[in-house]
Enzyme design. Structure first.
Site, short mmCIF file in Angstrom:
data_model
loop_
_atom_site.label_atom_id
_atom_site.label_comp_id
_atom_site.label_asym_id
_atom_site.label_seq_id
_atom_site.Cartn_x
_atom_site.Cartn_y
_atom_site.Cartn_z
N TRP A 102 17.17 -8.69 6.13
CA TRP A 102 17.78 -8.17 4.94
C TRP A 102 17.65 -9.20 3.88
CZ3 TRP A 102 18.84 -3.47 4.77
CH2 TRP A 102 19.11 -2.91 5.83
N ASP A 171 25.42 -12.11 0.97
CA ASP A 171 25.52 -10.61 1.50
C ASP A 171 26.17 -10.96 3.12
OD1 ASP A 171 25.16 -8.20 3.02
OD2 ASP A 171 22.82 -8.19 3.01
N LYS A 195 29.63 -1.74 8.68
CA LYS A 195 29.54 -2.60 9.90
C LYS A 195 30.82 -2.95 10.45
CE LYS A 195 24.99 -2.27 8.71
NZ LYS A 195 24.52 -3.22 7.64
C1 LIG Z 1 23.29 -3.03 6.92
C2 LIG Z 1 22.92 -4.00 5.93
C3 LIG Z 1 22.36 -3.92 4.60
C4 LIG Z 1 22.16 -2.69 4.09
O1 LIG Z 1 23.29 -1.75 4.08
P1 LIG Z 1 23.37 -0.35 3.27
O2 LIG Z 1 24.61 -0.16 3.07
O3 LIG Z 1 22.49 0.63 4.20
O4 LIG Z 1 22.63 -0.50 2.10
C5 LIG Z 1 22.06 -5.18 3.89
N1 LIG Z 1 22.36 -6.32 4.35
C6 LIG Z 1 23.09 -6.35 5.72
C7 LIG Z 1 23.17 -7.99 6.27
C8 LIG Z 1 23.08 -5.48 6.62
O5 LIG Z 1 23.68 -5.57 7.64
#
Ligand SMILES: *Cc1c(COP(=O)(O)O)cnc(C)c1O
Length: 359
Positions: A102, A171, A195
């Site tokens: 990511w 993030d 998540k």
């Molecule tokens: C799942 C995830 C993403 C991407 O998320 P989307 O909502 O599918 O764009 C980005 N960063 C992390 C750490 C993730 O777990």
């Protein structure tokens, strides 16, 4: 029958939340229609939106000089939004800590608009750890530093918050609401919902107010935090059902004791699984101790030829979605807030039995 769901995302939701949504689905609050079928500007929905924001503020103790934004485009949308919103004043360089899948995506997107300087990386050991706080230094000229507090695919979690002079951007997609956080240490915190917040289709960003005036001139309207903040996250039609469900999750979290209780649960659940992995001679964790995620636990079998059998048998035993991400293989168990302790107990019992038969 509901099974134990270890999916990395879209992930398990708390059963009481789903039951409430089910009860309310056809006739929401006596309006004679569902929450999905009312205007986002109706007083009823505005009350839902405001309550969700307040509950999230309460849960994370968000200081009053931060905007809470409910956005679209997922965390991936924020990979674009961060440079668009922060590269407009001063330097178009950002520092990154590179910890895997990511982080790489965020870096790649940032490079379309400016420079992404990698100030720390764990690539040397296949992204199996988070670089220690004393092993790297930020640059002097960055508009912000970005990191991924938990690599959902690699299962690597930071056990510290970086100290930098520039705004800190994180993030937090897979750890938000799993532990208390010191929001005031961050300039921007963002997370996709699917998540640990709610269903997919919505993302949350906490943005310190002084960072709302740094956008590049031609920023797409739909990515602008300022536009979203000024419009109460309703510049255009928001994903109302996802917002409503996220709000129900926030209320559920409050009844469970909030993020402090979630952190205790996460400790117990993840220790149980890592303890088993470390004691097994058949299963193992590829992540270094000290960086092991409490939310996403990747693991491998000593014999990869048995992966398929493991997945078939676990599925049949009512343990869903244990397959690792297609980019790394192996297995992964995600232990988000809505995954109960009994799920982890059942998983460990299953794995011990599998090892006894095949190990
Ligand atoms: C799942 C995830 C993403 C991407 O998320 P989307 O909502 O599918 O764009 C980005 N960063 C992390 C750490 C993730 O777990």
């Amino acid at each position: 029958m509901r099974k134990f769901n270890f999916c990395a995302g879209p992930a398990a939701l708390p059963q009481p939340v789903l039951e409430q949504a089910q009860r309310e689905l056809l006739d929401w609050r006596g309006l004679g229609c569902s929450v999905m079928e009312v205007s986002h500007r109706s007083p009823e929905f505005v009350a839902v939106a405001e309550r969700a924001e307040q509950d999230l503020r309460d849960l994370l103790r968000v200081p009053s000089n931060y905007k809470v934004l409910f956005l679209q485009g997922g965390a991936t949308g924020q990979f674009s939004a961060v440079p668009w919103n922060l590269f407009g004043v001063g330097s178009k360089k950002a520092d990154f800590i590179h910890t895997g899948h990511w982080a790489a995506k965020a870096i790649k997107e940032t490079r379309r608009y400016g420079e992404a300087q990698i100030v720390a990386s764990s690539e040397d050991r296949n992204f199996s750890y988070a670089p220690a706080a004393d092993s790297w230094k930020p640059s002097r000229d960055a508009a912000y530093l970005h990191y991924t507090s938990n690599e959902t695919i690699g299962g690597v979690e930071f056990d510290y918050v970086p100290e930098v002079d520039c705004p800190l951007v994180v993030d937090m997609s897979s750890t938000i609401l799993s532990q208390p956080i010191a929001v005031e240490k961050f300039g921007v915190i963002y997370a996709g919902a699917q998540k640990n917040i709610g269903p997919s289709g919505i993302a949350v960003a906490l943005v310190r107010e002084d960072l709302l005036d740094r956008a590049m001139d031609n920023i797409p309207r739909s990515l602008s935090w300022k536009v979203a903040a000024d419009a109460g996250s309703m510049d255009n039609t928001p994903p109302t059902f996802a917002w409503y469900l996220s709000g129900l999750v926030f209320q559920w979290l409050k009844t469970q004791g909030g993020v402090e209780a979630m952190e205790k649960q996460a400790d117990i659940k993840s220790k149980m699984l890592y303890g088993f992995l470390d004691s097994s001679s058949f299963f193992s964790s590829p992540v270094e101790k000290g960086s092991r995620s409490r939310m996403n636990v990747p693991f491998v079998l000593a014999d990869a030829d048995l992966d398929k059998k493991f997945l078939e048998e676990s599925e049949a035993a009512g343990l869903l979605s244990l397959k690792g991400h297609r980019s790394v293989g192996g297995m992964r168990a995600s232990l988000y807030n809505a995954v109960p302790l009994e799920a982890v107990e059942a998983l460990v019992v299953f794995m011990a039995d599998f090892e006894a038969r095949w190990g």
